[in-house]
Scaffold this motif. Structure first.
Motif, PDB file in Angstrom:
ATOM      1  N   SER A 222      31.891  27.864  38.987  1.00  0.00           N
ATOM      2  CA  SER A 222      32.158  28.651  37.784  1.00  0.00           C
ATOM      3  C   SER A 222      32.674  30.035  38.166  1.00  0.00           C
ATOM      4  CB  SER A 222      30.883  28.789  36.949  1.00  0.00           C
ATOM      5  OG  SER A 222      30.437  27.534  36.496  1.00  0.00           O
ATOM      6  N   LYS A 223      33.170  30.779  37.197  1.00  0.00           N
ATOM      7  CA  LYS A 223      33.721  32.107  37.450  1.00  0.00           C
ATOM      8  C   LYS A 223      32.713  33.178  37.063  1.00  0.00           C
ATOM      9  CE  LYS A 223      38.575  30.825  36.822  1.00  0.00           C
ATOM     10  NZ  LYS A 223      39.826  31.106  36.082  1.00  0.00           N
ATOM     11  N   PHE A 224      32.613  34.207  37.932  1.00  0.00           N
ATOM     12  CA  PHE A 224      31.689  35.315  37.715  1.00  0.00           C
ATOM     13  C   PHE A 224      32.445  36.635  37.753  1.00  0.00           C
ATOM     14  CE2 PHE A 224      27.439  33.381  38.059  1.00  0.00           C
ATOM     15  CZ  PHE A 224      27.787  32.118  38.474  1.00  0.00           C
ATOM     16  N   GLU A 225      31.971  37.583  36.977  1.00  0.00           N
ATOM     17  CA  GLU A 225      32.533  38.925  36.992  1.00  0.00           C
ATOM     18  C   GLU A 225      31.413  39.913  36.687  1.00  0.00           C
ATOM     19  OE1 GLU A 225      36.376  41.382  35.258  1.00  0.00           O
ATOM     20  OE2 GLU A 225      35.575  39.698  34.126  1.00  0.00           O
ATOM     21  N   ASN A 226      31.347  40.995  37.498  1.00  0.00           N
ATOM     22  CA  ASN A 226      30.277  41.983  37.351  1.00  0.00           C
ATOM     23  C   ASN A 226      28.897  41.332  37.409  1.00  0.00           C
ATOM     24  OD1 ASN A 226      32.051  44.204  37.022  1.00  0.00           O
ATOM     25  ND2 ASN A 226      32.364  43.622  34.885  1.00  0.00           N
ATOM     26  N   GLY A 227      28.798  40.292  38.227  1.00  0.00           N
ATOM     27  CA  GLY A 227      27.511  39.642  38.432  1.00  0.00           C
ATOM     28  C   GLY A 227      27.102  38.674  37.348  1.00  0.00           C
ATOM     29  N   ARG A 228      27.959  38.441  36.356  1.00  0.00           N
ATOM     30  CA  ARG A 228      27.632  37.552  35.250  1.00  0.00           C
ATOM     31  C   ARG A 228      28.648  36.412  35.172  1.00  0.00           C
ATOM     32  NH1 ARG A 228      22.956  37.448  33.058  1.00  0.00           N
ATOM     33  NH2 ARG A 228      23.910  36.634  31.163  1.00  0.00           N
ATOM     34  N   GLU A 231      32.867  32.171  32.886  1.00  0.00           N
ATOM     35  CA  GLU A 231      33.505  30.894  32.532  1.00  0.00           C
ATOM     36  C   GLU A 231      32.813  29.762  33.268  1.00  0.00           C
ATOM     37  OE1 GLU A 231      37.827  28.638  32.879  1.00  0.00           O
ATOM     38  OE2 GLU A 231      37.754  30.840  32.818  1.00  0.00           O
ATOM     39  N   ASN A 232      32.273  28.836  32.505  1.00  0.00           N
ATOM     40  CA  ASN A 232      31.545  27.723  33.100  1.00  0.00           C
ATOM     41  C   ASN A 232      32.516  26.626  33.541  1.00  0.00           C
ATOM     42  OD1 ASN A 232      28.950  26.495  33.752  1.00  0.00           O
ATOM     43  ND2 ASN A 232      29.452  24.996  32.182  1.00  0.00           N
ATOM     44  N   GLN A 233      32.270  26.090  34.729  1.00  0.00           N
ATOM     45  CA  GLN A 233      33.042  24.975  35.258  1.00  0.00           C
ATOM     46  C   GLN A 233      32.072  23.914  35.758  1.00  0.00           C
ATOM     47  OE1 GLN A 233      36.697  24.620  35.774  1.00  0.00           O
ATOM     48  NE2 GLN A 233      36.570  26.153  34.141  1.00  0.00           N
ATOM     49  N   PRO A 234      32.491  22.644  35.790  1.00  0.00           N
ATOM     50  CA  PRO A 234      31.616  21.600  36.327  1.00  0.00           C
ATOM     51  C   PRO A 234      31.229  21.908  37.774  1.00  0.00           C
ATOM     52  CG  PRO A 234      33.512  20.629  35.210  1.00  0.00           C
ATOM     53  CD  PRO A 234      33.788  22.095  35.321  1.00  0.00           C
ATOM     54  N   GLU A 235      30.010  21.564  38.138  1.00  0.00           N
ATOM     55  CA  GLU A 235      29.571  21.794  39.515  1.00  0.00           C
ATOM     56  C   GLU A 235      30.451  21.014  40.485  1.00  0.00           C
ATOM     57  OE1 GLU A 235      25.658  21.051  42.389  1.00  0.00           O
ATOM     58  OE2 GLU A 235      25.469  20.877  40.205  1.00  0.00           O
ATOM     59  N   ILE A 236      30.807  21.635  41.593  1.00  0.00           N
ATOM     60  CA  ILE A 236      31.639  20.995  42.614  1.00  0.00           C
ATOM     61  C   ILE A 236      30.904  19.796  43.202  1.00  0.00           C
ATOM     62  CG2 ILE A 236      32.719  21.333  44.870  1.00  0.00           C
ATOM     63  CD1 ILE A 236      33.133  24.248  44.094  1.00  0.00           C
ATOM     64  N   ASP A 237      31.591  18.671  43.321  1.00  0.00           N
ATOM     65  CA  ASP A 237      30.931  17.471  43.829  1.00  0.00           C
ATOM     66  C   ASP A 237      30.877  17.458  45.353  1.00  0.00           C
ATOM     67  OD1 ASP A 237      33.416  16.478  44.806  1.00  0.00           O
ATOM     68  OD2 ASP A 237      33.838  15.463  42.914  1.00  0.00           O
ATOM     69  N   MET A 238      30.148  16.478  45.887  1.00  0.00           N
ATOM     70  CA  MET A 238      29.895  16.444  47.322  1.00  0.00           C
ATOM     71  C   MET A 238      31.143  16.102  48.129  1.00  0.00           C
ATOM     72  SD  MET A 238      26.860  17.449  47.746  1.00  0.00           S
ATOM     73  CE  MET A 238      26.762  17.129  49.503  1.00  0.00           C
ATOM     74  N   LEU A 239      32.071  15.380  47.555  1.00  0.00           N
ATOM     75  CA  LEU A 239      33.310  15.091  48.282  1.00  0.00           C
ATOM     76  C   LEU A 239      34.039  16.384  48.600  1.00  0.00           C
ATOM     77  CD1 LEU A 239      35.424  13.149  49.421  1.00  0.00           C
ATOM     78  CD2 LEU A 239      36.443  13.040  47.128  1.00  0.00           C
ATOM     79  N   TYR A 240      34.166  17.252  47.611  1.00  0.00           N
ATOM     80  CA  TYR A 240      34.829  18.539  47.827  1.00  0.00           C
ATOM     81  C   TYR A 240      34.054  19.401  48.816  1.00  0.00           C
ATOM     82  CZ  TYR A 240      37.354  22.847  46.650  1.00  0.00           C
ATOM     83  OH  TYR A 240      38.110  23.991  46.703  1.00  0.00           O
ATOM     84  N   LEU A 241      32.723  19.382  48.707  1.00  0.00           N
ATOM     85  CA  LEU A 241      31.903  20.220  49.584  1.00  0.00           C
ATOM     86  C   LEU A 241      32.001  19.799  51.047  1.00  0.00           C
ATOM     87  CD1 LEU A 241      28.602  20.780  47.549  1.00  0.00           C
ATOM     88  CD2 LEU A 241      30.589  22.259  47.749  1.00  0.00           C
ATOM     89  N   GLN A 242      32.415  18.567  51.288  1.00  0.00           N
ATOM     90  CA  GLN A 242      32.509  18.078  52.668  1.00  0.00           C
ATOM     91  C   GLN A 242      33.811  18.480  53.350  1.00  0.00           C
ATOM     92  OE1 GLN A 242      30.816  13.892  53.325  1.00  0.00           O
ATOM     93  NE2 GLN A 242      30.899  13.998  51.082  1.00  0.00           N
ATOM     94  N   VAL A 243      34.673  19.140  52.637  1.00  0.00           N
ATOM     95  CA  VAL A 243      35.951  19.525  53.235  1.00  0.00           C
ATOM     96  C   VAL A 243      35.740  20.479  54.403  1.00  0.00           C
ATOM     97  CG1 VAL A 243      38.145  20.681  52.823  1.00  0.00           C
ATOM     98  CG2 VAL A 243      37.224  19.141  51.104  1.00  0.00           C
TER      99      VAL A 243
END
Length: 254
Positions: A222-228, A231-243
């Protein structure tokens, strides 16, 4: 800063202390580790017990298979249950992602290991399925990059699956396994020497380990600005995290 006020959900946590849920898990795990040490005739009090971690190296499929073999030998030597943490980077995270698909994998490692070996020696993911996954990334994500292409079209060739689990969903807080910490290098920070290059993500939080800035893992992507969160985005899946490539987490202006 350990006494600073914890951030509420949906915000960046900047605090020099462990996540509350990780603390609770570690407290329970330490009791099991202590009993395992006693079985090996290593006697110490809980306060004196060392925090034992296994760190897996990078190296693609070689690192994946190497970590799996090392864990197998540790179990046979009675040392696997002495580990408080299991951590890895790049190829070794491929092994970790496969292991933690199974609840309490450390109690049935032989069966889990055979399942992983069978998958790795089996057929590859079809190009059609990989392309469908790439299209899904393109449609669902605001930021589409070569990292998505690498995940869908190349990592699948090595791990032989499209792992759409999320790290926060697949983790059981009552797990009997070591606490997992996946790590990566922020290429931009490392090349420009202008920040913390080490990035880690656990079932509970994801963020920079040296500056201690974290967001909930369910909000990773998701997107954060000033610590907050803005914009919500779906959690990154494990396939992407394995890159294990370039990690872009928008924590600017905290």
């Amino acid at each position: 800063m350990s006494g600073s006020k914890p951030q509420e959900s949906g915000s960046v946590r900047i605090q020099y202390s462990l996540n509350k849920k990780e603390k609770e898990f570690v407290a329970r795990r330490r009791k099991d580790v202590l009993q395992s040490l006693k079985k090996l005739q290593i006697h110490c009090s809980e306060n004196e017990m060392p925090n034992i971690a296994l760190l897996g190296s990078g190296g693609g499929e070689r690192a994946m298979v190497g970590l799996l073999g090392s864990l197998d030998q540790l179990q046979k030597a009675g040392l696997l249950d002495c580990m408080l943490y299991l951590s890895g980077v790049s190829g070794s995270t491929w092994c970790m992602a496969s292991l933690y698909q199974e609840s309490d994998w450390s109690t049935k490692l032989e069966t889990v290991k055979d399942k992983i070996v069978q998958r790795l020696s089996g057929p590859a993911v079809s190009w059609g399925d990989a392309y469908d996954k790439l299209k899904k990334y393109y449609k669902e994500k605001d930021i589409f990059s070569l990292t998505d292409v690498w995940a869908a079209m190349f990592v699948t060739v090595y791990v032989k699956e499209i792992d759409e689990h999320t790290l926060s969903d697949q983790w059981d807080q009552k797990s009997k396994d070591p606490f997992p910490i996946y790590t990566a290098i922020d290429k931009h920070s490392k090349q420009n020497n202008d920040g913390d290059p080490w990035f880690e993500f656990t079932p509970y939080e994801a963020g920079y380990s040296l500056i201690r800035a974290f967001v909930e893992t369910s909000s990773f992507g998701s997107k954060f600005e000033n610590g907050r969160k803005i914009e919500n985005q779906p959690e990154i899946d494990m396939l992407y995290l394995q890159v294990g490539a370039v990690w872009v987490v928008e924590l600017s202006h905290m």
